[in-house]
Write an enzyme that holds these catalytic residues in place. Sequence first.
Site, PDB file in Angstrom:
ATOM      1  CE1 TYR B 128     152.346  48.243 110.134  1.00 27.10           C
ATOM      2  CE2 TYR B 128     153.251  48.598 112.332  1.00 27.10           C
ATOM      3  CZ  TYR B 128     152.173  48.314 111.520  1.00 27.10           C
ATOM      4  OH  TYR B 128     150.946  48.082 112.054  1.00 27.10           O
ATOM      5  CG  ASN B 151     145.428  42.380 103.988  1.00 27.99           C
ATOM      6  OD1 ASN B 151     145.056  41.976 102.892  1.00 27.99           O
ATOM      7  ND2 ASN B 151     145.912  41.597 104.942  1.00 27.99           N
ATOM      8  CB  CYS B 159     148.246  42.750 107.590  1.00 27.26           C
ATOM      9  SG  CYS B 159     146.494  42.717 107.965  1.00 27.26           S
ATOM     10  CG  HIS B 160     147.437  38.714 112.241  1.00 20.71           C
ATOM     11  ND1 HIS B 160     146.949  38.166 111.077  1.00 20.71           N
ATOM     12  CD2 HIS B 160     148.051  37.693 112.893  1.00 20.71           C
ATOM     13  CE1 HIS B 160     147.250  36.882 111.021  1.00 20.71           C
ATOM     14  NE2 HIS B 160     147.928  36.567 112.112  1.00 20.71           N
ATOM     15  CD  GLU B 186     149.419  33.764 113.750  1.00 23.12           C
ATOM     16  OE1 GLU B 186     150.625  34.101 113.736  1.00 23.12           O
ATOM     17  OE2 GLU B 186     148.637  34.006 112.827  1.00 23.12           O
TER      18      GLU B 186
END
Lengths: 166, 191
Positions: B128, B151, B159-160, B186
């Site tokens: 963050y 979001n 944002c993940h 990912e």
Amino acid sequence: MLDRRRLPVVKPPFEDVVTRHGPTVLRVCRAVVGPSDAEDAWSETFLAALRAYPELPATANVEAWLVTIAHRKAVDQGRARGRRPVPVGELPERAATRAEPDAALWAALAALPPGQRQAVAYHHLGGLPYREVAAILGNSEAAARRSAADGVAALRRALTSVEVLW
Amino acid sequence: MTEPVALDRLHARLVAEADAAGLVDVAYRTIDSPVGPLLLAGTDAGLVRVAFESLGFDAVLATLAERISPRVLHAPRRLDAVARELEEYFSGRRRVFDVPVDLRLAAGFRRTVLEHLPEVPFGEVASYGGVAGLSGNPRAVRAVGTACGTNPVPIVVPCHRVVRSDGALGGYLGGVEAKRTLLALEGASVR
């Protein structure tokens, strides 16, 4: 204390309007302009409604508003077709594939004078109170009530040999 | 006297005519995904909303009607490109989204944060605080958390990929399990 019920009413997404009132408007269009032109009338009604929707007060009676637009579209269609606001007495081929009571009903509806047909459609199919029907037809509540009653009586006479559901 | 088939046909015709007339201010559709059903909504400017089912799609649509325009229609074709890119992403064939995104539902610093999130690459994570730095305000760590938590276009604006500085996953607007699923997809290494 804040009363939540008195917060401003928010207008639902137009998709909800189509889902909730689409079937009613289609029934009304079929009754007023006949089965063959009903889909054009329905499309024009909802397209016009979508155009005007952002300006509609959130507290408005959406069904009455839609039926009013459908009425105008039906009148326009009638004008576009010359001096006959009524669909022809005989039914198009497409309708012949439907169940017999329907066909008889469309024929009987088409045979009604326009005022009666509209009063029947807006009150019995559109579900509008006579006050709203009168506002759409530009007459009095009593006249709207009488037209609908006369129309239903004529339908009964025309359909005595056929079973109808309403 | 009405048949569903006729109404489906009429709905499709209405959507096509409304679209041609420029009257669909918000188009939406839903898709299935490894993180559950998703609602996608778009304006003329691009993808404006991606919502997880837990929020209640009806509530999301009501909010879009209120904040953008009540001319909201189920117009799946309008979101074909987004649906295709998401499908490619979920099946491992896409790392970067290039559909236009409309960030009008986010304002101020939150919007700035969202504009910088795509700089965190696929398969990597940022803290963050790191995202606060990217966004030009290194001390606004909590504000970055708020921006991620609100979001309007998750997954597409990633944002993940923002996790806590101690390596813990942190929260996620679609639920921590969804965050874990996306990061696993990912190949990102997180605790």
